[in-house]
Design a protein around this motif. Structure first.
Motif, PDB file in Angstrom:
ATOM      1  N   TYR A 197     -38.949  32.767 -39.417  1.00 15.63           N
ATOM      2  CA  TYR A 197     -38.685  33.054 -38.006  1.00 15.63           C
ATOM      3  C   TYR A 197     -39.995  33.095 -37.215  1.00 15.63           C
ATOM      4  CZ  TYR A 197     -38.097  36.144 -33.968  1.00 15.63           C
ATOM      5  OH  TYR A 197     -38.157  36.699 -32.714  1.00 15.63           O
ATOM      6  N   LEU A 198     -40.982  33.832 -37.726  1.00 18.05           N
ATOM      7  CA  LEU A 198     -42.261  33.960 -37.015  1.00 18.05           C
ATOM      8  C   LEU A 198     -42.991  32.622 -36.942  1.00 18.05           C
ATOM      9  CD1 LEU A 198     -43.407  37.368 -38.532  1.00 18.05           C
ATOM     10  CD2 LEU A 198     -42.791  36.950 -36.145  1.00 18.05           C
ATOM     11  N   ASN A 199     -42.875  31.834 -37.984  1.00 21.21           N
ATOM     12  CA  ASN A 199     -43.505  30.521 -37.974  1.00 21.21           C
ATOM     13  C   ASN A 199     -42.876  29.616 -36.918  1.00 21.21           C
ATOM     14  OD1 ASN A 199     -45.399  28.628 -39.199  1.00 21.21           O
ATOM     15  ND2 ASN A 199     -43.579  27.552 -39.914  1.00 21.21           N
ATOM     16  N   ARG A 200     -41.555  29.715 -36.784  1.00 22.83           N
ATOM     17  CA  ARG A 200     -40.856  28.908 -35.776  1.00 22.83           C
ATOM     18  C   ARG A 200     -41.193  29.354 -34.361  1.00 22.83           C
ATOM     19  NH1 ARG A 200     -36.324  29.895 -33.153  1.00 22.83           N
ATOM     20  NH2 ARG A 200     -35.693  31.576 -34.571  1.00 22.83           N
ATOM     21  N   VAL A 201     -41.270  30.667 -34.153  1.00 25.47           N
ATOM     22  CA  VAL A 201     -41.503  31.202 -32.812  1.00 25.47           C
ATOM     23  C   VAL A 201     -42.962  31.057 -32.379  1.00 25.47           C
ATOM     24  CG1 VAL A 201     -41.506  33.327 -31.430  1.00 25.47           C
ATOM     25  CG2 VAL A 201     -39.556  32.794 -32.901  1.00 25.47           C
ATOM     26  N   HIS A 202     -43.900  31.319 -33.288  1.00 24.55           N
ATOM     27  CA  HIS A 202     -45.313  31.388 -32.903  1.00 24.55           C
ATOM     28  C   HIS A 202     -46.144  30.204 -33.374  1.00 24.55           C
ATOM     29  CE1 HIS A 202     -44.790  35.412 -31.314  1.00 24.55           C
ATOM     30  NE2 HIS A 202     -44.165  35.755 -32.419  1.00 24.55           N
ATOM     31  N   GLY A 203     -45.585  29.372 -34.237  1.00 26.56           N
ATOM     32  CA  GLY A 203     -46.251  28.134 -34.628  1.00 26.56           C
ATOM     33  C   GLY A 203     -47.653  28.313 -35.179  1.00 26.56           C
ATOM     34  N   SER A 204     -48.605  27.579 -34.605  1.00 28.86           N
ATOM     35  CA  SER A 204     -49.973  27.541 -35.128  1.00 28.86           C
ATOM     36  C   SER A 204     -50.660  28.906 -35.095  1.00 28.86           C
ATOM     37  CB  SER A 204     -50.804  26.520 -34.350  1.00 28.86           C
ATOM     38  OG  SER A 204     -50.846  26.853 -32.969  1.00 28.86           O
ATOM     39  N   SER A 205     -50.309  29.750 -34.114  1.00 29.46           N
ATOM     40  CA  SER A 205     -50.905  31.084 -34.057  1.00 29.46           C
ATOM     41  C   SER A 205     -50.534  31.902 -35.288  1.00 29.46           C
ATOM     42  CB  SER A 205     -50.437  31.829 -32.797  1.00 29.46           C
ATOM     43  OG  SER A 205     -50.879  31.182 -31.638  1.00 29.46           O
ATOM     44  N   TYR A 206     -49.276  31.762 -35.723  1.00 32.10           N
ATOM     45  CA  TYR A 206     -48.835  32.493 -36.909  1.00 32.10           C
ATOM     46  C   TYR A 206     -49.442  31.891 -38.170  1.00 32.10           C
ATOM     47  CZ  TYR A 206     -45.923  34.828 -40.318  1.00 32.10           C
ATOM     48  OH  TYR A 206     -45.503  35.578 -41.394  1.00 32.10           O
ATOM     49  N   VAL A 207     -49.527  30.567 -38.222  1.00 35.16           N
ATOM     50  CA  VAL A 207     -50.134  29.912 -39.380  1.00 35.16           C
ATOM     51  C   VAL A 207     -51.574  30.374 -39.549  1.00 35.16           C
ATOM     52  CG1 VAL A 207     -50.863  27.699 -40.344  1.00 35.16           C
ATOM     53  CG2 VAL A 207     -48.618  27.909 -39.261  1.00 35.16           C
ATOM     54  N   GLU A 208     -52.317  30.443 -38.443  1.00 33.06           N
ATOM     55  CA  GLU A 208     -53.709  30.927 -38.506  1.00 33.06           C
ATOM     56  C   GLU A 208     -53.747  32.380 -38.986  1.00 33.06           C
ATOM     57  OE1 GLU A 208     -57.456  32.036 -35.598  1.00 33.06           O
ATOM     58  OE2 GLU A 208     -55.396  32.008 -34.852  1.00 33.06           O
ATOM     59  N   TYR A 209     -52.849  33.187 -38.462  1.00 32.14           N
ATOM     60  CA  TYR A 209     -52.774  34.606 -38.847  1.00 32.14           C
ATOM     61  C   TYR A 209     -52.520  34.757 -40.342  1.00 32.14           C
ATOM     62  CZ  TYR A 209     -50.865  39.424 -38.760  1.00 32.14           C
ATOM     63  OH  TYR A 209     -50.604  40.754 -38.991  1.00 32.14           O
ATOM     64  N   THR A 210     -51.578  33.978 -40.873  1.00 31.45           N
ATOM     65  CA  THR A 210     -51.258  34.088 -42.306  1.00 31.45           C
ATOM     66  C   THR A 210     -52.404  33.607 -43.187  1.00 31.45           C
ATOM     67  OG1 THR A 210     -50.193  31.901 -42.408  1.00 31.45           O
ATOM     68  CG2 THR A 210     -48.791  33.792 -41.867  1.00 31.45           C
TER      69      THR A 210
ATOM     70  N   ARG B 272     -52.365  35.396 -48.622  1.00 33.93           N
ATOM     71  CA  ARG B 272     -52.717  34.546 -47.479  1.00 33.93           C
ATOM     72  C   ARG B 272     -52.274  33.119 -47.731  1.00 33.93           C
ATOM     73  NH1 ARG B 272     -59.007  35.469 -46.816  1.00 33.93           N
ATOM     74  NH2 ARG B 272     -58.841  35.300 -49.078  1.00 33.93           N
ATOM     75  N   SER B 273     -51.898  32.413 -46.653  1.00 29.52           N
ATOM     76  CA  SER B 273     -51.505  31.015 -46.794  1.00 29.52           C
ATOM     77  C   SER B 273     -52.750  30.143 -46.910  1.00 29.52           C
ATOM     78  CB  SER B 273     -50.661  30.575 -45.604  1.00 29.52           C
ATOM     79  OG  SER B 273     -51.430  30.661 -44.403  1.00 29.52           O
TER      80      SER B 273
END
Length: 201
Positions: free
Chosen positions: A174-187, A199-200
């Motif tokens: 859900y968070l990946n879909r909503v926040h996209g690249s910002s969430y990917v960077e965060y993970t 961490r991803s």
């Protein structure tokens, strides 16, 4: 130790769910509860049901020990273990409430796919991505050490499985879909439940 465990568990429920949802309602007009995701039998639904089971067996552990229905397991029935459990439970309750407050208006129980909330990265969320679940896990471990009976161990196991499923199958997609690249960077920078772990790449 069972009376203290029961008292702390009730306090955990009142602060972590009762007071928090009331505060959320006063701020936003919503309690923050979104219910169980998915159709019956799905992985998402199973995660929600396991979470409910964990909460119910968590309170049943001290109640049944007080009633004499179950007793503590011999290897874990030691004063220093119970004292350690008390410290963990108190610390876990405080950490749960603190992390919830740091989420502000984004705090939710469950996921509504139609909603879009802010990605919180401050406070404990700068150290781990799921500090509320981590803190609640500390509470579950603490209670299991205070009343180390089979029911408490079932509650702990159910909680750990529920959280793994909820985070990996429901919340992260859900968070990946909503926040996209910002969430990917965060993970990629912040661990899932403990610092630097999960961490991803």
């Amino acid at each position: 130790m069972a009376p203290l465990a029961l008292t702390l568990y009730i306090m955990f429920g009142l602060l972590g769910f009762g007071w928090q949802s009331w505060s959320q309602y006063r701020r936003t007009g919503s309690t923050g509860f979104r219910g169980i995701s998915g159709r019956p039998g799905s992985v998402e639904w199973t995660a929600g049901i396991l979470f409910v089971i964990a909460m119910l067996t968590g309170i049943a552990a001290p109640v049944t020990q007080l009633a004499g229905v179950v007793g503590p397991l011999g290897l874990l029935d030691a004063p220093w273990i119970a004292a350690s459990g008390t410290a963990l439970t108190v610390g876990g309750i405080a950490a749960t409430v603190y992390a919830q407050r740091q989420m502000g208006e984004s705090w939710r129980v469950g996921v509504d796919p139609a909603e879009s909330t802010n990605l919180v990265r401050r406070g404990p969320f700068a150290v781990v991505r799921n500090p509320i679940f981590t803190a609640m896990g500390i509470v579950a471990v603490g209670v299991a050490l205070m009343v180390p009976n089979p029911i408490a161990l079932i509650a702990l196991g159910a909680y750990l499985i529920a959280v793994e499923l909820q985070v990996r199958v429901v919340e992260e997609p859900y968070l990946n879909r909503v926040h996209g690249s910002s969430y990917v960077e965060y993970t990629s920078l912040v661990g899932r439940f403990v610092p630097l772990v999960g961490r991803s790449r």
